[in-house]
Design a protein around this motif. Structure first.
Motif, PDB file in Angstrom:
ATOM      1  N   PRO A   1       0.830  -1.219   0.000  1.00 35.17           N
ATOM      2  CA  PRO A   1       0.000   0.000   0.000  1.00 35.17           C
ATOM      3  C   PRO A   1       0.854   1.255   0.000  1.00 35.17           C
ATOM      4  CG  PRO A   1       0.034  -1.009   2.177  1.00 35.17           C
ATOM      5  CD  PRO A   1       0.722  -1.978   1.254  1.00 35.17           C
TER       6      PRO A   1
ATOM      7  N   ASP B   1      -3.984   1.747  -3.045  1.00 41.21           N
ATOM      8  CA  ASP B   1      -3.857   0.385  -3.563  1.00 41.21           C
ATOM      9  C   ASP B   1      -3.244   0.386  -4.955  1.00 41.21           C
ATOM     10  OD1 ASP B   1      -5.039  -0.917  -1.349  1.00 41.21           O
ATOM     11  OD2 ASP B   1      -7.039  -0.383  -2.099  1.00 41.21           O
TER      12      ASP B   1
ATOM     13  N   GLY C   1     -10.069  -1.957  -6.623  1.00 37.86           N
ATOM     14  CA  GLY C   1     -10.762  -2.752  -5.627  1.00 37.86           C
ATOM     15  C   GLY C   1     -12.187  -3.108  -5.980  1.00 37.86           C
TER      16      GLY C   1
ATOM     17  N   TRP D   1      -1.032   4.559  -8.512  1.00 38.59           N
ATOM     18  CA  TRP D   1      -2.046   3.971  -7.645  1.00 38.59           C
ATOM     19  C   TRP D   1      -3.351   3.816  -8.391  1.00 38.59           C
ATOM     20  CZ3 TRP D   1       0.514   1.930  -3.954  1.00 38.59           C
ATOM     21  CH2 TRP D   1       1.679   2.555  -3.473  1.00 38.59           C
TER      22      TRP D   1
END
Length: 454
Positions: free
Chosen positions: A320, A326, A330, A388
């Motif tokens: 992370p 992330d 997700g 990210w």
């Protein structure tokens, strides 16, 4: 009968006509010029085997269900209207073992290698030049037609083993080893009076090479295997897969990317895709200086780096960000369980072998004209900067390197093979090298001739 058992039984039924054709060819084949017989199993690349889908769901209560099938890939529809999403799989853990069900429980099976002419022109072309030109073009990009004709011309006993490139690749290996080979051998022995596995070779193109690599390591008795050959196989990954987690696939996203989000979810539901990423950080660290030993085509630095810091961004062990960001999206069904399973597989396939006598790697390098002599062209994407998941553009290509247009040269051979038995690594440098068509191209056939025809 379980879903997985039914699928394997149906898969063998589908392979039956291909075994029939092999037997017919075998009985009419005089053999190699030296009088020997050799069976060659070709494993097509990822997305290069035709897939068919049952028209009705599997019924576990039916004693003997007579399923009918239709092609699901490749078709014009899967490129245009989002039906490629029907290829998604659902993982079903049961008693600690994972198995997979197809969408709507309609079994999907693998057939032969794709034939783009037959898939995309399912009608007789009208007799004017544009249609003839299209037909000729599609013939030219059917990726195995010329190779198979070469096998026939040289009296090799060949079998195209279409495989389900959606599933974990070791599952294909287990099915080939434990279910297909015994039945194939028994049938050919009974109808030809000879053992087709007395002398056989495994040839895998692209991701198909990952399957044959696994087979070499996991077939108990390899004494009758003459060669295990990979062609353009990503031993250490390649760029395109990490893009698909965020961008889908331009071939299937549909007009104006209308189906992109659904295609991303589908990609996340295909276990094999998780094993097509760049090598894990530990493998690179362990062999950092060995990669430099391939002085013509070295891996100079880790190919997946954080956009902000330049630190390694291991696709198999995503850490992370400082604020909990992330690496992977997700909300798309991205599956950490499949990521772990894929890491175990790619680490296994990168391990040294007990013996390198049977193993051969063929890699392609595109050339450019450079006075006074041709030089490798840096046209293959070879590394990424990774941000990210919530960024507008998480993945940015970082550098281009020599390769076949898809697979970097540093990835398309087993490093330990190069170090221990370098003459078993064939580097094909040519202006016309193209990853998808390598099996049809003359430099590849010339390299394979020295192995398969002797």
């Amino acid at each position: 009968m379980s879903y997985a058992t039914a699928r394997d039984d149906e898969q063998m039924k589908v392979l039956g006509p291909a075994i029939d054709k092999f037997i017919e060819r075998y009985n009419n084949n005089p053999g190699l010029a030296n009088g020997r017989r050799r069976t060659v199993f070709l494993f097509p690349g990822g997305m290069a085997s035709r897939l068919i889908r049952a028209t009705t769901p599997y019924d576990p209560a039916a004693a003997d269900q007579d399923l009918k099938y239709e092609t699901i890939f490749p078709t014009l529809e899967c490129f245009l209207d989002g039906t490629a999403c029907d290829m998604a799989l659902t993982r079903k853990p049961e008693n600690g073992i994972d198995y997979y069900e197809d969408t709507e429980q309609r079994l999907v099976l693998a057939c032969d290698a794709i034939d783009l002419e037959g898939a995309l022109i399912p009608f007789d072309p009208v007799p004017f030049p544009p249609a003839e030109a299209i037909e000729h073009f599609l013939k030219s990009i059917s990726p195995y037609a010329d190779f198979l004709q070469w096998c026939e011309d040289n009296h090799l006993d060949y079998f195209v083993f279409g495989w389900d490139w959606r599933r974990r690749m070791q599952e294909t290996g287990v099915f080939f080893r434990d279910t297909f080979l015994p039945e194939f051998q028994a049938r050919v022995k009974a109808e030809c009076g000879a053992d087709p596995l007395d002398d056989y070779s495994l040839v895998g193109h692209s991701a198909g090479g990952m399957v044959v690599n696994w087979l070499l390591r996991n077939i108990v008795d390899s004494s009758h295997i003459s060669h295990v050959i990979t062609v353009g196989t990503p031993f250490y990954g390649y760029v395109s897969q990490v893009h698909r987690w965020f961008e889908g696939d331009s071939y299937f996203n549909g007009p104006g990317n209308i189906y992109r989000d659904a295609i991303i979810r589908t990609v996340c539901a295909l276990p094999a895709c998780y094993a097509w990423q760049f090598l894990n950080e530990q493998t690179f660290v362990d062999h950092k200086y060995d990669f430099l030993a391939d002085t013509e085509f070295p891996l100079l630095s880790y190919p997946s780096l954080d956009k902000a810091t330049g630190n390694m961004a291991d696709p198999y062990n995503p850490q992370p960000g400082p604020n909990g960001e992330d690496r992977y999206p997700g909300s798309t069904g991205f599956d950490p369980v499949e990521l772990d399973a894929a890491e175990a597989l790619v680490v296994e396939l990168a391990q040294p072998l007990d013996s390198y006598d049977k193993f051969f790697n063929v890699r392609g390098v595109q050339l450019k004209v450079h006075f006074p002599k041709p030089r490798p062209a840096d046209r293959t994407r070879g590394a990424v900067w990774w941000g990210w998941a919530d960024e507008a553009q998480p993945i940015v290509d970082a550098v281009s390197v020599p390769g076949d247009g898809t697979q970097p040269a540093y990835s398309a051979r087993l490093l330990e093979l190069f170090l221990q038995q370098g003459d078993h690594v064939f580097t094909l440098e040519d202006y016309k090298i193209q990853h998808m068509l390598m099996m049809n191209q003359k430099p590849t056939r010339d390299a394979l001739a020295g192995l398969l025809l002797n």
